[in-house]
Design an enzyme around this catalytic site. Structure first.
Site, PDB file in Angstrom:
ATOM      1  CB  CYS A   1      -0.574   0.093   1.503  1.00 43.31           C
ATOM      2  SG  CYS A   1      -2.373   0.851   1.119  1.00 43.31           S
TER       3      CYS A   1
ATOM      4  CG  HIS B   1      -3.931  -3.998   2.879  1.00 42.58           C
ATOM      5  ND1 HIS B   1      -2.891  -2.991   4.207  1.00 42.58           N
ATOM      6  CD2 HIS B   1      -4.724  -2.459   2.505  1.00 42.58           C
ATOM      7  CE1 HIS B   1      -3.025  -1.614   4.470  1.00 42.58           C
ATOM      8  NE2 HIS B   1      -4.183  -1.179   2.880  1.00 42.58           N
TER       9      HIS B   1
ATOM     10  CD  GLU C   1      -1.761  -6.587   5.461  1.00 43.97           C
ATOM     11  OE1 GLU C   1      -1.394  -6.446   4.229  1.00 43.97           O
ATOM     12  OE2 GLU C   1      -1.507  -4.778   5.754  1.00 43.97           O
TER      13      GLU C   1
ATOM     14  N   GLY D   1      -1.337 -15.274  37.850  1.00 39.45           N
ATOM     15  CA  GLY D   1      -2.431 -16.361  37.285  1.00 39.45           C
ATOM     16  C   GLY D   1      -2.398 -15.949  35.967  1.00 39.45           C
ATOM     17  N   GLY D   2      -2.230 -15.289  35.538  1.00 45.23           N
ATOM     18  CA  GLY D   2      -2.793 -14.821  33.676  1.00 45.23           C
ATOM     19  C   GLY D   2      -1.521 -15.093  33.027  1.00 45.23           C
TER      20      GLY D   2
ATOM     21  CG  ASP E   1       0.607 -12.052  28.292  1.00 42.48           C
ATOM     22  OD1 ASP E   1       0.538 -13.201  28.109  1.00 42.48           O
ATOM     23  OD2 ASP E   1       0.166 -10.613  29.078  1.00 42.48           O
ATOM     24  CB  SER E   2       2.699 -13.764  35.433  1.00 42.49           C
ATOM     25  OG  SER E   2       1.978 -13.434  35.675  1.00 42.49           O
TER      26      SER E   2
END
Ligand code: XMP
Length: 506
Positions: free
Chosen positions: A79, A167, A169, A221-222, A224-225
């Site tokens: 683009c 595009h 993507e 508790g999530g 990512d951590s």
């Protein structure tokens, strides 16, 4: 380090999406601001130029010299990227008569071009731009056109440089992934970047970086951590100490359950029950931002206190992921989140930061977690805000209100799981409203609390739509809550989308 594609970000909303598509093709890539190309990197295989909110001829359009890049690497301009290449090489770009948005079909001028291998004439593409290339420089050869746009795709003669004005993507470009895959083949990418190879490389790097140093990490508790902890644990074992704080605003039994999961995963984890401390600091506070601040500060205090009991800690582990990193590098500076729960922690503790997930998208974090053998309920968990139920109890917080909300939320979430709906929504939770209303139970008049149910669909929490949960499911949840949770006589369902509403009520 692994071979990579560099995506130069000219500010388009779909830049991250390009990154995700490339990663889905098992190729590592990094998104960098348009003028920050890492010229000293040795492992770059190719370069993608993103779209942009600007027109190439705008005075404040993002401009950078691509000469060296074009001479060294294969380049794909998307683009604005395509228009910028044409414009800066002597072509013309003008505002399109009819703005070119939406679907169009490709016809080929050169059906042998490597970029379009396996893509046939008539393929659907997605256009989204107000400008169009009206004349190409002499060395730019048209490969594909649509009814309205002659220079839909071109290649520069004598260079490994392509431009596409659509595009690839986005989902609506049906052969977009094929096109990107072709570009990666042109770049000579080996396409072997997988969760397993990420884990292997990262564990080696962490060992090298941390040696015998001690690391401390806050678990929430999530996802990512938790994944950060398991990766660090794999690299340095008992030199990692994790701290999981119960601020009294977690879901029902969450602290105990998650702590048990962490122990099963072999983590060296200290669980701290600090409920009373938080409740007493929050007593009588009603303002949402004030509540957030108190909870954030309380968390830092507890964490700091625990950390001081340990000796010789040098590093603080954090579950930062790629969207946070890109946001902080953002060239347009439009997205600013206010959800930094423990922002001041590293400065306060004088620790160095180690963030092994900082280059991963959320779905990749989940795949890495699965590859690491983590339990699916830990991986597929909905996002949950740092201040927890504290921002789902509107108004002031008391232990009694927390308990009412925990019960109602537990009924709701358990039923979502039972009905197979949990994984169909991005996030769900119950909210305790500061409203009492009249009801009748048996022969008695009641005057009790209201619970609002929230469930949204989303891909990134930046925008969200309310989830269209089945009526019989909602009826069941309402019934169960009103019958089982003492103190609640009314349940409502939130049908607001974001924007203009937000996901959380506070
Ligand atoms: P909103 O309410 O802004 O939420 O639409 C977007 C996403 O962020 C989460 N959220 C928070 N997360 N601390 C957090 O860690 C916070 O203070 C906070 N506020 C909202 C929310 O749950 C949703 O996933």
């Amino acid at each position: 380090m692994h071979e990579k594609i560099i995506i130069l970000d000219f500010g388009s909303q779909t830049t991250q999406l390009i990154g995700r598509r490339v990663r889905e093709l098992n190729t590592y890539c990094e998104i960098v601001p348009y003028n920050k190309f890492p010229h000293d990197a040795t492992d770059v295989k190719g370069v993608i130029l993103s779209g942009s909110p600007y027109s190439v001829y705008d005075a404040n359009a993002f401009k950078t010299d691509l000469t060296e890049i074009r001479s060294k690497y294969p380049v794909l301009g998307i683009c604005y990227g395509a228009q910028f290449l044409a414009y800066t090489s002597g072509g013309s770009v003008e505002s399109a008569n009819s703005r070119e948005y939406g679907r169009a079909k490709l016809t080929f001028a050169d059906s042998d071009d490597r970029l379009f291998k396996g893509i046939t004439s008539g393929a659907q593409i997605w256009m989204s731009h107000g400008d169009t290339i009206t004349s190409l420089p002499a060395s730019f050869n048209v490969i594909a056109s649509t009814d309205d746009v002659k220079a839909t795709a071109y290649k520069i003669e004598g260079e490994e440089t392509w431009g596409v004005q659509f595009h690839p993507e986005v989902f609506h470009t049906t052969n977009g992934t094929q096109l990107l895959d072709n570009f990666l083949s042109i770049c000579g990418c080996s396409k072997d970047w997988t969760p397993a190879s990420f884990i292997e490389a990262t564990v080696e790097e962490l060992k090298e970086q941390l040696k015998d140093d001690k690391v401390i990490l806050a678990l929430s508790g999530g996802v990512d951590s938790s994944v950060t902890a398991v990766l660090l644990n794999k690299a340095i074992g008992k030199n990692l100490t994790c701290i999981f704080v119960d601020h009294g605003l977690l879901r029902k039994n969450e602290f105990e359950n998650v702590l048990r999961d962490y122990e099963h995963l072999g983590l060296n984890v200290i669980g701290v029950n600090a409920r009373e401390k938080f409740y007493s600091r929050l007593a009588g506070v009603t303002d949402p931002e004030e509540k957030r601040k108190i909870i954030g500060k309380g968390f830092i205090d507890v964490f700091d206190e625990e950390a001081h009991k340990l000796k010789d800690i040098k590093w603080l582990g954090q579950g930062t992921i790629y969207p946070d990193v890109i946001e902080s590098l953002s060239i347009t500076g439009t997205v600013i989140k206010s959800h930094h729960n423990v922002g001041g922690l590293p400065e306060k503790m004088h620790l160095k930061l180690v963030e092994p997930l900082r280059l991963l998208f959320k779905d990749e974090v989940r795949r890495v977690g699965t590859e690491l053998g983590m339990m699916s309920h830990l991986i597929a968990r909905h996002p949950f805000p740092g201040p927890g139920l504290g921002i789902r109890i509107l108004g002031d917080i008391t232990a009694e209100k927390v308990s009412v909300l925990q019960e109602a939320d537990d009924v709701y979430i358990s039923l979502l799981r039972e009905w197979g709906l949990y994984d169909k929504v991005w996030q769900a939770g119950a909210i305790l409203l500061p409203i009492r209303s009249v009801g009748v139970m048996g022969d008695e008049r009641t005057y009790e609390n209201t619970i609002a149910l929230r469930a949204v669909t989303s891909t990134d929490a930046m925008t969200a739509d309310w989830a269209q949960l089945p009526y019989d499911f909602l009826a069941k949840v309402s019934n169960e809550i009103i019958n089982k949770v003492k103190g609640v006589n009314r349940v409502v369902y939130d049908i607001s989308s974001k924007p203009p509403a937000t996901i959380e009520w506070e």
